[in-house]
Design an enzyme around this catalytic site. Structure first.
Site, PDB file in Angstrom:
ATOM      1  N   GLU A 107       0.853  -1.189   0.000  1.00 38.45           N
ATOM      2  CA  GLU A 107       0.000   0.000   0.000  1.00 38.45           C
ATOM      3  C   GLU A 107       0.889   1.240   0.000  1.00 38.45           C
ATOM      4  O   GLU A 107       1.873   1.307   0.738  1.00 38.45           O
ATOM      5  CB  GLU A 107      -0.877   0.042   1.258  1.00 38.45           C
ATOM      6  CG  GLU A 107      -1.896  -1.064   1.361  1.00 38.45           C
ATOM      7  CD  GLU A 107      -3.180  -0.781   0.604  1.00 38.45           C
ATOM      8  OE1 GLU A 107      -3.281   0.285  -0.047  1.00 38.45           O
ATOM      9  OE2 GLU A 107      -4.080  -1.625   0.682  1.00 38.45           O
ATOM     10  N   HIS A 143      -3.665  -2.916  -8.177  1.00 38.33           N
ATOM     11  CA  HIS A 143      -4.904  -3.505  -7.686  1.00 38.33           C
ATOM     12  C   HIS A 143      -5.976  -3.431  -8.776  1.00 38.33           C
ATOM     13  O   HIS A 143      -6.760  -4.361  -8.955  1.00 38.33           O
ATOM     14  CB  HIS A 143      -5.346  -2.759  -6.425  1.00 38.33           C
ATOM     15  CG  HIS A 143      -6.343  -3.496  -5.598  1.00 38.33           C
ATOM     16  ND1 HIS A 143      -6.989  -2.894  -4.550  1.00 38.33           N
ATOM     17  CD2 HIS A 143      -6.806  -4.763  -5.621  1.00 38.33           C
ATOM     18  CE1 HIS A 143      -7.812  -3.759  -3.976  1.00 38.33           C
ATOM     19  NE2 HIS A 143      -7.724  -4.909  -4.615  1.00 38.33           N
TER      20      HIS A 143
END
Length: 166
Positions: A107, A143
């Site tokens: 992330e 993603h």
């Protein structure tokens, strides 16, 4: 150079499953705000639903990532790479389902439309090089590439051309 904050949101990978993929995400909590404790609280299942209206919508989620690169370049690790973090959800890569089984999730503290910090690219590239040296990484993807019907991150502000792996 990594701070470990063990998240409870992980489990074992399938036996004998090699780590072959890195999935890059972005996250900001509250949305489009940086520097607070919301991301850590989410990954630790302690998000205060009274701290921001958006938190009530997501506090029930049980999610994590292996790593978080903060805006100033700080690197946090929530899940050991050998374990399966819960970051990609329903996903597919090169015809294979369940990307969490064979991927590492990174992330970046950020948002789809907000440029990422230079130091985040530096830290990301160093982390990718370390992962590639240790595991059989064959691809780095977003993603949005493994869950295109559900996700948009890391978003159009993410500069893939700056992702270099030594």
């Amino acid at each position: 150079g990594v701070t470990r904050i063990p998240s409870p949101n992980y489990d074992d990978r399938p036996a004998g499953m090699p780590i072959e993929l890195v999935v890059v995400h972005n996250i900001s909590l509250p949305p489009n705000e940086f520097g607070g404790g919301g991301i850590i609280d989410l990954f630790m299942n302690r998000l205060d639903v009274h701290a921001h209206p958006y938190y009530a919508e997501i506090a029930h989620l049980r999610v994590s990532a292996h790593f978080l690169v903060r805006r100033e370049g700080e690197l946090l690790q929530f899940v050991p790479c050998e374990k399966r973090a819960w970051h990609a959800g329903v996903s597919r890569w090169r015809g294979r389902e369940r990307c969490n089984d064979f991927s590492v999730g990174i992330e970046l503290e950020g948002a789809d439309q907000i440029p990422f910090a230079d130091v985040q690219y530096v830290r990301l590239c160093a982390l990718l090089s370390a992962l590639r040296a240790r595991y059989s990484i064959v691809d780095v993807t977003g993603h949005s590439d493994v869950a295109p019907d559900r996700k948009t991150d890391p978003g159009p502000a993410f500069e893939w051309s700056r992702v270099k792996i030594a």
